[in-house]
Design a protein around this motif. Structure first.
Motif, PDB file in Angstrom:
ATOM      1  N   UNK A   3      37.648  34.287  27.135  1.00 48.28           N
ATOM      2  CA  UNK A   3      36.964  33.257  26.581  1.00 48.28           C
ATOM      3  C   UNK A   3      35.765  33.469  26.261  1.00 48.28           C
ATOM      4  N   UNK A   4      34.900  33.968  27.299  1.00 51.37           N
ATOM      5  CA  UNK A   4      33.395  34.154  27.438  1.00 51.37           C
ATOM      6  C   UNK A   4      33.047  35.421  26.855  1.00 51.37           C
ATOM      7  N   UNK A   5      33.572  36.309  26.906  1.00 45.56           N
ATOM      8  CA  UNK A   5      33.084  37.680  26.368  1.00 45.56           C
ATOM      9  C   UNK A   5      33.932  38.278  25.262  1.00 45.56           C
ATOM     10  N   UNK A   6      35.022  39.068  25.724  1.00 43.65           N
ATOM     11  CA  UNK A   6      35.664  39.622  24.727  1.00 43.65           C
ATOM     12  C   UNK A   6      36.991  39.577  24.750  1.00 43.65           C
ATOM     13  N   UNK A   7      37.873  38.972  23.945  1.00 41.81           N
ATOM     14  CA  UNK A   7      39.347  38.827  23.812  1.00 41.81           C
ATOM     15  C   UNK A   7      40.182  40.194  24.057  1.00 41.81           C
ATOM     16  N   UNK A   8      41.071  40.027  24.665  1.00 46.98           N
ATOM     17  CA  UNK A   8      42.050  41.335  25.115  1.00 46.98           C
ATOM     18  C   UNK A   8      41.748  42.034  26.354  1.00 46.98           C
ATOM     19  N   UNK A  38      43.889  41.561  20.190  1.00 46.18           N
ATOM     20  CA  UNK A  38      43.237  40.316  20.749  1.00 46.18           C
ATOM     21  C   UNK A  38      41.576  40.848  20.404  1.00 46.18           C
ATOM     22  N   UNK A  39      41.261  41.858  20.576  1.00 49.17           N
ATOM     23  CA  UNK A  39      39.938  42.315  20.464  1.00 49.17           C
ATOM     24  C   UNK A  39      39.541  41.828  19.114  1.00 49.17           C
ATOM     25  N   UNK A  40      40.174  42.225  17.975  1.00 49.23           N
ATOM     26  CA  UNK A  40      39.621  42.230  16.711  1.00 49.23           C
ATOM     27  C   UNK A  40      39.861  40.886  16.181  1.00 49.23           C
ATOM     28  N   UNK A  41      40.802  39.939  16.891  1.00 52.60           N
ATOM     29  CA  UNK A  41      41.061  38.781  16.232  1.00 52.60           C
ATOM     30  C   UNK A  41      40.663  37.614  17.193  1.00 52.60           C
ATOM     31  N   UNK A  42      39.619  37.953  18.215  1.00 53.88           N
ATOM     32  CA  UNK A  42      39.259  36.752  18.890  1.00 53.88           C
ATOM     33  C   UNK A  42      40.128  36.292  19.890  1.00 53.88           C
ATOM     34  N   UNK A  43      41.082  37.061  20.400  1.00 49.58           N
ATOM     35  CA  UNK A  43      42.090  36.582  21.361  1.00 49.58           C
ATOM     36  C   UNK A  43      43.280  35.876  20.612  1.00 49.58           C
ATOM     37  N   UNK A  44      43.649  36.269  19.331  1.00 49.62           N
ATOM     38  CA  UNK A  44      44.376  35.525  18.303  1.00 49.62           C
ATOM     39  C   UNK A  44      43.903  33.963  18.224  1.00 49.62           C
ATOM     40  N   UNK A  45      42.580  34.103  17.813  1.00 46.14           N
ATOM     41  CA  UNK A  45      41.787  32.654  17.674  1.00 46.14           C
ATOM     42  C   UNK A  45      41.960  32.018  18.949  1.00 46.14           C
ATOM     43  N   UNK A  46      41.773  32.872  20.075  1.00 41.13           N
ATOM     44  CA  UNK A  46      41.822  31.947  21.133  1.00 41.13           C
ATOM     45  C   UNK A  46      43.349  31.330  21.775  1.00 41.13           C
ATOM     46  N   UNK A  47      44.245  31.271  20.693  1.00 42.98           N
ATOM     47  CA  UNK A  47      45.425  30.847  21.212  1.00 42.98           C
ATOM     48  C   UNK A  47      46.400  31.917  22.180  1.00 42.98           C
ATOM     49  N   UNK A  48      46.162  33.222  21.743  1.00 39.48           N
ATOM     50  CA  UNK A  48      46.891  34.025  22.660  1.00 39.48           C
ATOM     51  C   UNK A  48      45.946  34.097  24.016  1.00 39.48           C
ATOM     52  N   UNK A  49      44.980  34.113  24.075  1.00 37.40           N
ATOM     53  CA  UNK A  49      44.178  34.062  25.291  1.00 37.40           C
ATOM     54  C   UNK A  49      44.582  32.940  26.014  1.00 37.40           C
ATOM     55  N   UNK A  50      44.816  31.903  25.551  1.00 36.82           N
ATOM     56  CA  UNK A  50      45.220  30.504  26.131  1.00 36.82           C
ATOM     57  C   UNK A  50      46.793  30.878  26.942  1.00 36.82           C
ATOM     58  N   UNK A  51      47.565  31.347  26.071  1.00 37.55           N
ATOM     59  CA  UNK A  51      49.049  31.479  26.444  1.00 37.55           C
ATOM     60  C   UNK A  51      48.896  32.395  27.731  1.00 37.55           C
TER      61      UNK A  51
END
Length: 117
Positions: free
Chosen positions: A57-62, A77-90
């Motif tokens: 959330x804060x730095x780099x997704x993935x 995740x890195x290139x899509x911002x954590x799949x627009x943060x949705x993947x990071x939340x999951x």
């Protein structure tokens, strides 16, 4: 129940303990010690993966995906911002499952190494 697993592997959780007991049931004490040494070097703690998710959330997704050797997903995740943060939340919600699946794979690898000696 093998007490060596509980005392020799830090932060061992219930489901992981049951899995390790089932796959190490037939190992000799020497093989078990070798398994524990190899497995400790490869496994990830749930807290580490959780921290990786929060850093997404804060730095780099993935980051969490790179930590569990899912490099393709990590790059996505890195290139899509954590799949627009949705993947990071999951991943944040499912961090325990992500860690357990990775640790199962590392246990299989460690067991194969012990059997090859």
């Amino acid at each position: 129940m093998k007490p060596n697993l509980i005392t020799m592997i830090p932060a061992l959780e219930g489901e992981e303990l049951v899995h390790l007991q089932s796959i190490t049931r037939e190992l000799s004490d020497e093989q078990l010690q070798s398994f524990i040494a190899v497995y400790n070097g490869k496994r990830r703690k749930t807290d580490d993966i959780l921290i990786g998710c929060i850093l997404g959330f804060v730095c780099v997704g993935g980051i969490q995906r790179f930590m569990v050797k899912q490099n393709g997903m990590g790059l996505l995740y890195l290139f899509t911002g954590g799949l627009c943060l949705i993947g990071t939340i999951v991943d944040l919600v499912n961090h325990k499952k992500l860690t357990f699946e990775y640790n199962q794979q590392m246990a299989r690898e460690a067991l194969a190494m012990v059997h090859s000696y």
